[in-house]
Design an enzyme around this catalytic site. Structure first.
Site, PDB file in Angstrom:
ATOM      1  N   ARG A 141       0.777  -1.273   0.060  1.00 51.73           N
ATOM      2  CA  ARG A 141      -0.190  -0.043   0.129  1.00 51.73           C
ATOM      3  C   ARG A 141       0.564   1.251  -0.138  1.00 51.73           C
ATOM      4  O   ARG A 141       0.358   2.425  -0.049  1.00 51.73           O
ATOM      5  CB  ARG A 141      -0.830   0.017   1.199  1.00 51.73           C
ATOM      6  CG  ARG A 141      -1.904  -1.049   1.112  1.00 51.73           C
ATOM      7  CD  ARG A 141      -2.612  -0.863   2.546  1.00 51.73           C
ATOM      8  NE  ARG A 141      -3.698   0.044   2.593  1.00 51.73           N
ATOM      9  CZ  ARG A 141      -5.213  -0.358   2.387  1.00 51.73           C
ATOM     10  NH1 ARG A 141      -5.524  -1.560   2.150  1.00 51.73           N
ATOM     11  NH2 ARG A 141      -6.014   0.599   2.463  1.00 51.73           N
ATOM     12  N   TYR A 144       0.752   4.247  -2.590  1.00 52.97           N
ATOM     13  CA  TYR A 144      -0.058   5.198  -2.313  1.00 52.97           C
ATOM     14  C   TYR A 144       0.059   6.145  -1.153  1.00 52.97           C
ATOM     15  O   TYR A 144       0.026   7.375  -1.047  1.00 52.97           O
ATOM     16  CB  TYR A 144      -1.565   4.468  -2.332  1.00 52.97           C
ATOM     17  CG  TYR A 144      -2.977   5.431  -2.365  1.00 52.97           C
ATOM     18  CD1 TYR A 144      -3.376   6.076  -3.275  1.00 52.97           C
ATOM     19  CD2 TYR A 144      -3.571   5.175  -0.935  1.00 52.97           C
ATOM     20  CE1 TYR A 144      -4.775   6.601  -3.017  1.00 52.97           C
ATOM     21  CE2 TYR A 144      -4.730   6.191  -0.627  1.00 52.97           C
ATOM     22  CZ  TYR A 144      -5.181   6.721  -1.947  1.00 52.97           C
ATOM     23  OH  TYR A 144      -6.459   7.574  -2.021  1.00 52.97           O
ATOM     24  N   ASP A 145       0.109   5.257   0.030  1.00 47.66           N
ATOM     25  CA  ASP A 145       0.216   6.073   1.348  1.00 47.66           C
ATOM     26  C   ASP A 145       1.413   6.965   1.434  1.00 47.66           C
ATOM     27  O   ASP A 145       1.186   8.234   1.738  1.00 47.66           O
ATOM     28  CB  ASP A 145       0.452   5.112   2.321  1.00 47.66           C
ATOM     29  CG  ASP A 145      -0.895   4.230   2.581  1.00 47.66           C
ATOM     30  OD1 ASP A 145      -1.623   4.034   1.613  1.00 47.66           O
ATOM     31  OD2 ASP A 145      -0.680   3.251   3.645  1.00 47.66           O
ATOM     32  N   GLU A 146       2.587   6.570   1.125  1.00 45.50           N
ATOM     33  CA  GLU A 146       3.554   7.325   0.856  1.00 45.50           C
ATOM     34  C   GLU A 146       3.496   8.471  -0.047  1.00 45.50           C
ATOM     35  O   GLU A 146       4.281   9.484  -0.107  1.00 45.50           O
ATOM     36  CB  GLU A 146       5.014   6.535   0.799  1.00 45.50           C
ATOM     37  CG  GLU A 146       5.083   5.526   1.883  1.00 45.50           C
ATOM     38  CD  GLU A 146       5.572   6.330   3.400  1.00 45.50           C
ATOM     39  OE1 GLU A 146       5.325   7.490   3.723  1.00 45.50           O
ATOM     40  OE2 GLU A 146       6.161   5.719   4.236  1.00 45.50           O
TER      41      GLU A 146
HETATM   42  P1  NAD Z   1     -10.903   7.478  -8.945  1.00 48.89           P
HETATM   43  O1  NAD Z   1      -9.947   6.475  -9.247  1.00 48.89           O
HETATM   44  O2  NAD Z   1     -12.331   7.149  -9.462  1.00 48.89           O
HETATM   45  O3  NAD Z   1     -10.400   8.853  -9.510  1.00 48.89           O
HETATM   46  C1  NAD Z   1      -8.969   9.329  -9.734  1.00 48.89           C
HETATM   47  C2  NAD Z   1      -9.138   9.927 -11.241  1.00 48.89           C
HETATM   48  O4  NAD Z   1      -7.675  10.359 -11.416  1.00 48.89           O
HETATM   49  C3  NAD Z   1      -9.469   9.093 -12.320  1.00 48.89           C
HETATM   50  O5  NAD Z   1     -10.499   9.870 -13.460  1.00 48.89           O
HETATM   51  C4  NAD Z   1      -8.355   8.713 -13.065  1.00 48.89           C
HETATM   52  O6  NAD Z   1      -8.367   8.374 -14.265  1.00 48.89           O
HETATM   53  C5  NAD Z   1      -7.461   9.783 -12.881  1.00 48.89           C
HETATM   54  N1  NAD Z   1      -5.965   9.903 -12.956  1.00 48.89           N
HETATM   55  C6  NAD Z   1      -5.187   8.838 -12.383  1.00 48.89           C
HETATM   56  N2  NAD Z   1      -3.817   8.801 -12.641  1.00 48.89           N
HETATM   57  C7  NAD Z   1      -3.709  10.148 -13.391  1.00 48.89           C
HETATM   58  C8  NAD Z   1      -2.759  10.896 -13.741  1.00 48.89           C
HETATM   59  N3  NAD Z   1      -1.391  10.517 -13.886  1.00 48.89           N
HETATM   60  N4  NAD Z   1      -3.006  11.868 -14.811  1.00 48.89           N
HETATM   61  C9  NAD Z   1      -4.443  12.393 -14.821  1.00 48.89           C
HETATM   62  N5  NAD Z   1      -5.442  11.723 -14.127  1.00 48.89           N
HETATM   63  C10 NAD Z   1      -4.986  10.578 -13.526  1.00 48.89           C
HETATM   64  O7  NAD Z   1     -10.806   7.764  -7.392  1.00 48.89           O
HETATM   65  P2  NAD Z   1     -11.526   8.726  -6.497  1.00 48.89           P
HETATM   66  O8  NAD Z   1     -12.429   7.936  -5.534  1.00 48.89           O
HETATM   67  O9  NAD Z   1     -12.556   9.559  -7.316  1.00 48.89           O
HETATM   68  O10 NAD Z   1     -10.532   9.448  -5.786  1.00 48.89           O
HETATM   69  C11 NAD Z   1     -10.110  10.926  -6.091  1.00 48.89           C
HETATM   70  C12 NAD Z   1      -9.195  11.193  -5.304  1.00 48.89           C
HETATM   71  O11 NAD Z   1      -9.529  11.466  -3.999  1.00 48.89           O
HETATM   72  C13 NAD Z   1      -7.928  10.758  -5.287  1.00 48.89           C
HETATM   73  O12 NAD Z   1      -6.772  11.503  -5.383  1.00 48.89           O
HETATM   74  C14 NAD Z   1      -8.005   9.893  -4.175  1.00 48.89           C
HETATM   75  O13 NAD Z   1      -6.531   9.330  -3.553  1.00 48.89           O
HETATM   76  C15 NAD Z   1      -8.409  10.692  -3.028  1.00 48.89           C
HETATM   77  N6  NAD Z   1      -9.324  10.050  -2.145  1.00 48.89           N
HETATM   78  C16 NAD Z   1     -10.678   9.196  -2.297  1.00 48.89           C
HETATM   79  C17 NAD Z   1     -11.093   8.416  -1.225  1.00 48.89           C
HETATM   80  C18 NAD Z   1     -12.388   7.688  -1.514  1.00 48.89           C
HETATM   81  O14 NAD Z   1     -12.959   7.216  -0.769  1.00 48.89           O
HETATM   82  N7  NAD Z   1     -13.093   7.877  -2.721  1.00 48.89           N
HETATM   83  C19 NAD Z   1     -10.454   8.605  -0.183  1.00 48.89           C
HETATM   84  C20 NAD Z   1      -9.364   9.102   0.153  1.00 48.89           C
HETATM   85  C21 NAD Z   1      -8.780   9.875  -0.914  1.00 48.89           C
HETATM   86  N1  UDP Z   2     -12.938  -5.611   1.836  1.00 44.53           N
HETATM   87  C1  UDP Z   2     -13.676  -6.658   2.029  1.00 44.53           C
HETATM   88  N2  UDP Z   2     -14.267  -7.138   0.936  1.00 44.53           N
HETATM   89  C2  UDP Z   2     -13.968  -6.618  -0.354  1.00 44.53           C
HETATM   90  C3  UDP Z   2     -13.313  -5.474  -0.477  1.00 44.53           C
HETATM   91  C4  UDP Z   2     -12.814  -5.002   0.640  1.00 44.53           C
HETATM   92  O1  UDP Z   2     -13.967  -7.159   2.988  1.00 44.53           O
HETATM   93  O2  UDP Z   2     -14.650  -7.296  -1.247  1.00 44.53           O
HETATM   94  C5  UDP Z   2     -12.464  -4.866   3.070  1.00 44.53           C
HETATM   95  C6  UDP Z   2     -10.906  -4.577   2.928  1.00 44.53           C
HETATM   96  O3  UDP Z   2     -10.061  -5.603   3.397  1.00 44.53           O
HETATM   97  C7  UDP Z   2     -10.818  -3.284   3.863  1.00 44.53           C
HETATM   98  C8  UDP Z   2     -12.070  -2.575   3.828  1.00 44.53           C
HETATM   99  O4  UDP Z   2     -13.062  -3.648   3.283  1.00 44.53           O
HETATM  100  O5  UDP Z   2     -10.573  -3.866   5.233  1.00 44.53           O
HETATM  101  C9  UDP Z   2     -12.043  -1.319   3.045  1.00 44.53           C
HETATM  102  O6  UDP Z   2     -11.425  -1.591   1.811  1.00 44.53           O
HETATM  103  P1  UDP Z   2     -11.390  -0.685   0.587  1.00 44.53           P
HETATM  104  O7  UDP Z   2     -10.761  -1.412  -0.308  1.00 44.53           O
HETATM  105  O8  UDP Z   2     -12.700  -0.185   0.024  1.00 44.53           O
HETATM  106  O9  UDP Z   2     -10.774   0.553   0.911  1.00 44.53           O
HETATM  107  P2  UDP Z   2      -9.422   0.894   1.976  1.00 44.53           P
HETATM  108  O10 UDP Z   2      -8.958  -0.353   2.581  1.00 44.53           O
HETATM  109  O11 UDP Z   2      -8.492   1.564   1.099  1.00 44.53           O
HETATM  110  O12 UDP Z   2      -9.995   1.711   3.350  1.00 44.53           O
END
Ligand code: NAD
Ligand code: UDP
Length: 307
Positions: A141, A144-146
């Site tokens: 992970r 993404y995290d780092e």
């Molecule tokens: P998503 O994957 O649906 O959207 C990400 C978008 O970024 C996509 O349209 C993808 O094509 C585009 N993309 C990826 N790499 C790219 C690049 N190099 N150049 C241009 N476009 C690029 O995800 P999301 O859930 O809509 O998340 C949007 C943002 O919010 C992300 O930065 C994500 O890290 C952050 N975020 C989302 C959640 C969540 O639960 N949805 C939680 C925490 C953070």
């Molecule tokens: N998870 C699950 N079944 C699935 C998909 C995810 O039990 O089919 C669990 C996963 O292991 C995690 C939680 O649901 O503990 C949230 O996962 P998700 O990938 O949605 O987000 P994140 O782990 O990034 O919070």
């Protein structure tokens, strides 16, 4: 009316954000490389005279003139960000450098979509912004995290060094219509499985927790944060503090969809955080914001539009 750039604008959150900003009559420029996003998500906006779409990868510089930038580009689902981890880090780090450079040149305000993942597998519960997190720097992970942690560092260094106006939000798990059906995230997986009558796949024993925020609430928080005064820079948690185990989530989705699906248990992915719940005191105070949609209500709206 402002000229606003949304990177990752054709993804799940980005498309809802573009829609909101277009409704508010801003001039919206959506850029995306369509890695996880799709033109379908924003097809209803194409043709509007205040909406423009450009295919562009944020790891390359971009030369446009805008007043505000929402930097959302980055795959958010573990299966997607892990399939090309080097590109994931580049997207967060090079993407942040390019968008911050753009903000510096055109003197734009810039918001970073950071994440609860910066807290890793937390020992502090609920997580507040003062907690520095517990992140494995070399695990699956980590890209993404780092990457997101480094992006936060860059935002604060550009703010200190170049005095640009930044806003950093730490987004907790968000769900709603337009999540990619094969996205692999838990809400979309369980809803699709329940609607098709397939087995519900719980990873681990299902006792791990997450706190889920409905997309409309999240978009309201992002826009409110962008509109705060220049002293409010974050990082600020945004999410719904109601916490559920994955077992509770599965049972709720089965009940809501009146599904015959069975719950099955599978191995837990590496470094899967055991618990996650935002402390949103700061958002309540600085944004006068809190989520309005409870999980049951949000899941109903999501399931209705899932297939
Ligand atoms: P998503 O994957 O649906 O959207 C990400 C978008 O970024 C996509 O349209 C993808 O094509 C585009 N993309 C990826 N790499 C790219 C690049 N190099 N150049 C241009 N476009 C690029 O995800 P999301 O859930 O809509 O998340 C949007 C943002 O919010 C992300 O930065 C994500 O890290 C952050 N975020 C989302 C959640 C969540 O639960 N949805 C939680 C925490 C953070
Ligand atoms: N998870 C699950 N079944 C699935 C998909 C995810 O039990 O089919 C669990 C996963 O292991 C995690 C939680 O649901 O503990 C949230 O996962 P998700 O990938 O949605 O987000 P994140 O782990 O990034 O919070």
């Amino acid at each position: 009316m402002k000229k606003i750039l949304v990177t990752g604008g054709s993804g799940f959150l980005g498309s809802h954000l573009c829609e909101k900003l277009v409704e508010q009559e801003h001039d919206v420029l959506c850029i995306d490389n369509f890695f996880t996003g799709s033109k379908k998500n924003i097809s209803h906006l194409i043709g509007r005279n205040n909406f423009e779409l450009i295919r562009h990868d944020v790891t390359f510089p971009l030369y446009v003139e805008v007043d505000e930038i929402y930097n959302l580009a980055c795959p958010a689902s573990p299966i997607h960000y892990q399939c090309d981890p080097v590109q994931t880090t580049k997207t967060s780090v090079h993407g942040a450098i390019n968008m911050l450079g753009l903000a510096k040149r055109v003197k734009a305000k810039i918001l970073q979509a950071s994440t609860s993942e910066v807290y890793g597998d937390p020992e502090i519960h609920p997580q507040s912004e003062v907690y520095w997190g517990r992140v494995n720097p070399i695990g699956i992970r980590s890209c993404y995290d780092e990457g997101k942690r480094c992006a936060e560092t860059l935002f604060f260094d550009y703010w200190r060094q170049h005095k640009i106006e930044i806003k950093v939000v730490r987004i907790f798990n968000t769900y709603g219509p337009r999540m990619h059906p094969n996205d692999g995230r838990v809400v979309s997986n369980f809803i699709i499985q329940a609607l098709k009558g397939n087995d519900i796949t719980i990873y681990g024993n299902g006792c791990q927790t997450r706190s889920f925020c409905y997309v409309d609430d999240m978009i309201e928080a992002l826009v409110s944060m962008m509109n705060t005064s220049s002293e409010v820079i974050g990082p600020i948690n945004v999410g719904n503090p109601s916490e559920f185990t994955m077992l509770e989530l599965a049972e709720m989705i089965i009940k809501l969809t009146v599904s015959k699906s069975r719950i099955t248990f599978h191995s837990l992915p590496e470094d899967d955080p055991k618990q996650r719940k935002p402390d949103i005191s700061l958002a309540r105070n600085d944004l006068q914001w809190e989520p309005k949609t409870n999980l049951e209500e949000g899941l109903k709206k999501t399931a209705l539009r899932a297939i």
